[in-house]
Scaffold this active site. Structure first.
Site, mmCIF file in Angstrom:
data_model
loop_
_atom_site.group_PDB
_atom_site.id
_atom_site.type_symbol
_atom_site.label_atom_id
_atom_site.label_comp_id
_atom_site.label_asym_id
_atom_site.label_seq_id
_atom_site.Cartn_x
_atom_site.Cartn_y
_atom_site.Cartn_z
ATOM 1 N N TYR A 105 0.843 -1.200 0.000
ATOM 2 C CA TYR A 105 0.000 0.000 0.000
ATOM 3 C C TYR A 105 0.879 1.251 0.000
ATOM 4 C CZ TYR A 105 -3.897 -3.096 1.294
ATOM 5 O OH TYR A 105 -4.844 -4.098 1.327
ATOM 6 N N SER A 126 -13.163 -4.859 0.902
ATOM 7 C CA SER A 126 -14.051 -4.131 -0.006
ATOM 8 C C SER A 126 -15.529 -4.411 0.248
ATOM 9 C CB SER A 126 -13.701 -4.444 -1.466
ATOM 10 O OG SER A 126 -14.121 -3.410 -2.323
ATOM 11 N N PRO A 127 -16.004 -4.333 1.492
ATOM 12 C CA PRO A 127 -17.431 -4.532 1.752
ATOM 13 C C PRO A 127 -18.299 -3.430 1.141
ATOM 14 C CG PRO A 127 -16.358 -3.705 3.717
ATOM 15 C CD PRO A 127 -15.258 -4.028 2.737
ATOM 16 N N LEU A 128 -17.679 -2.330 0.752
ATOM 17 C CA LEU A 128 -18.414 -1.260 0.069
ATOM 18 C C LEU A 128 -18.209 -1.319 -1.444
ATOM 19 C CD1 LEU A 128 -17.905 1.797 2.463
ATOM 20 C CD2 LEU A 128 -19.732 0.091 2.441
ATOM 21 N N GLY A 166 -16.104 1.327 -3.330
ATOM 22 C CA GLY A 166 -16.744 2.644 -3.378
ATOM 23 C C GLY A 166 -18.123 2.662 -3.992
ATOM 24 N N LEU A 210 -20.746 1.183 -3.110
ATOM 25 C CA LEU A 210 -21.804 1.176 -2.102
ATOM 26 C C LEU A 210 -21.617 2.279 -1.066
ATOM 27 C CD1 LEU A 210 -21.868 -2.700 -1.695
ATOM 28 C CD2 LEU A 210 -23.555 -1.296 -2.902
ATOM 29 N N GLY A 232 -22.713 5.263 -1.527
ATOM 30 C CA GLY A 232 -23.821 6.208 -1.673
ATOM 31 C C GLY A 232 -23.570 7.234 -2.751
#
Length: 340
Positions: free
Chosen positions: A55, A206-208, A211, A213, A215
């Site tokens: 990273y 990456s549960p979203l 990006g 999810l 919003g």
């Protein structure tokens, strides 16, 4: 904040794990601001921090190391090895040579004497899993790492690693870190059941949905972003899969509104509801991103809401196959599936 046991280790970790990928040049280049975000997460009860050597070329680990100064003993610290770190043929991978070299670099950047969870970032078919587990086991015995983990391994690779550890007397992977979200449910078919069978913890990355999810991505929205510039395939509207992803995201946003919660909370609450999942990794770039995620662990999604989710994206499917996070070499190289 709620806490769960990481596999069978007995170690208690927060249901939300602070992912540090966006600290550094890839996201927030302001070290002091990134440290404030980390401290806010710790103050909110998060005791689980995940980063990786790759990273921002090690910068993320450096920021985490500075942030944990004086608070290290209270944090379950995870990092990863595998990705390329500079020039040179062997400055990457899962070999003993690279693992033994790179763990020292991570320890130095993190300003710590030990790493709680050292994970192999991706599988590497050219390297014998016994070579990898042997090197990691030696590091455990030297006190440099406490536990071993894998990330984005296929079900057969997870099983092979468990069997190899048993038969060769190696330390075993105690957890797996797969991609898992409302939009990427492929791991429900085999990865998550296999982890349950072997008593492994699961830390979903990456549960979203990278990006999607958050919003931000609604019907008619501008899909340009720093992530889109870095990985354009995930946001290319000319791909049918992305059109389907946009439609599913809109449906989930409307469902969240009907349920009286944010899309972020719906996404995180869904991941945390799976019985195999130990923690969901949140990767904030700003304090606002962190605050949006906090509180999701307290949500309880009812059966009717979960049924509605299944109607939008069926269990065990990825809207975009690219979101699997790793493609077997035989799918990328035609020579591996065509007899000469």
């Amino acid at each position: 904040m709620e806490y769960r046991t990481l596999g069978r280790t007995g170690v208690k970790v927060s249901e939300l794990c602070l992912g540090a990928m966006m600290f550094g040049a890839w996201g927030n280049a302001d070290h002091e601001d990134s440290i404030r975000i980390i401290h806010r997460a710790l103050d909110a009860g998060i005791n689980f921090v995940d980063t990786a050597d790759v990273y921002s070329g090690g910068e993320s680990e450096e920021i985490v190391g500075k942030a944990l100064n004086g608070r290290r003993d209270d944090v379950v610290l995870a990092t990863k090895v595998h990705g390329r770190m500079g020039d040179g043929l062997n400055r990457q991978g899962n070999s003993r040579r690279w693992i033994v070299h790179e763990v020292e670099s991570s320890l130095r950047r993190l300003q710590t004497d030990w790493i709680d969870l050292y994970q192999i970032h991706r599988p590497e078919p050219d390297t014998d899993i016994d070579e990898t587990l042997g090197a990691l086991t030696d590091l455990v015995r030297q006190g440099k790492i406490r536990y071993l983990g894998s990330s984005t391994f296929q079900p057969s690779q997870i099983v092979e690693a468990q069997w190899t550890a048993e038969r060769r007397g190696r330390d075993r992977f105690v957890c797996e870190q797969p991609p898992y979200s409302l939009l990427a449910r492929g791991v429900e078919a085999e990865v998550l059941p296999v982890c349950e069978r072997y008593g492994m913890g699961v830390i979903s990355w990456s549960p979203l949905g990278a990006g999607w999810l958050s919003g931000r991505f609604r019907a008619g929205a501008d899909l340009t972003s720093r992530r889109a510039e870095r990985i354009p395939r995930r946001y290319d509207l000319s791909r049918p899969e992305i059109q389907r992803k946009l439609a599913a995201t809109e449906a989930f946003a409307q469902l969240a509104e009907e349920a009286g919660m944010s899309l972020v909370h719906l996404a995180l609450g869904f991941v945390l509801r799976h019985p195999a999942v130990t923690a969901a990794i949140i990767g904030p770039r700003t304090m606002e991103h962190l605050d949006d995620a906090l509180g999701a662990a307290e949500l309880e999604l009812d059966e009717a809401l979960l049924d509605r989710i299944d109607e939008i994206v069926p269990p065990g499917t990825n809207v975009d196959p690219f979101d699997a996070g790793w493609e077997p070499p035989a799918l990328l190289d035609p020579s591996l599936r065509r007899r000469a």
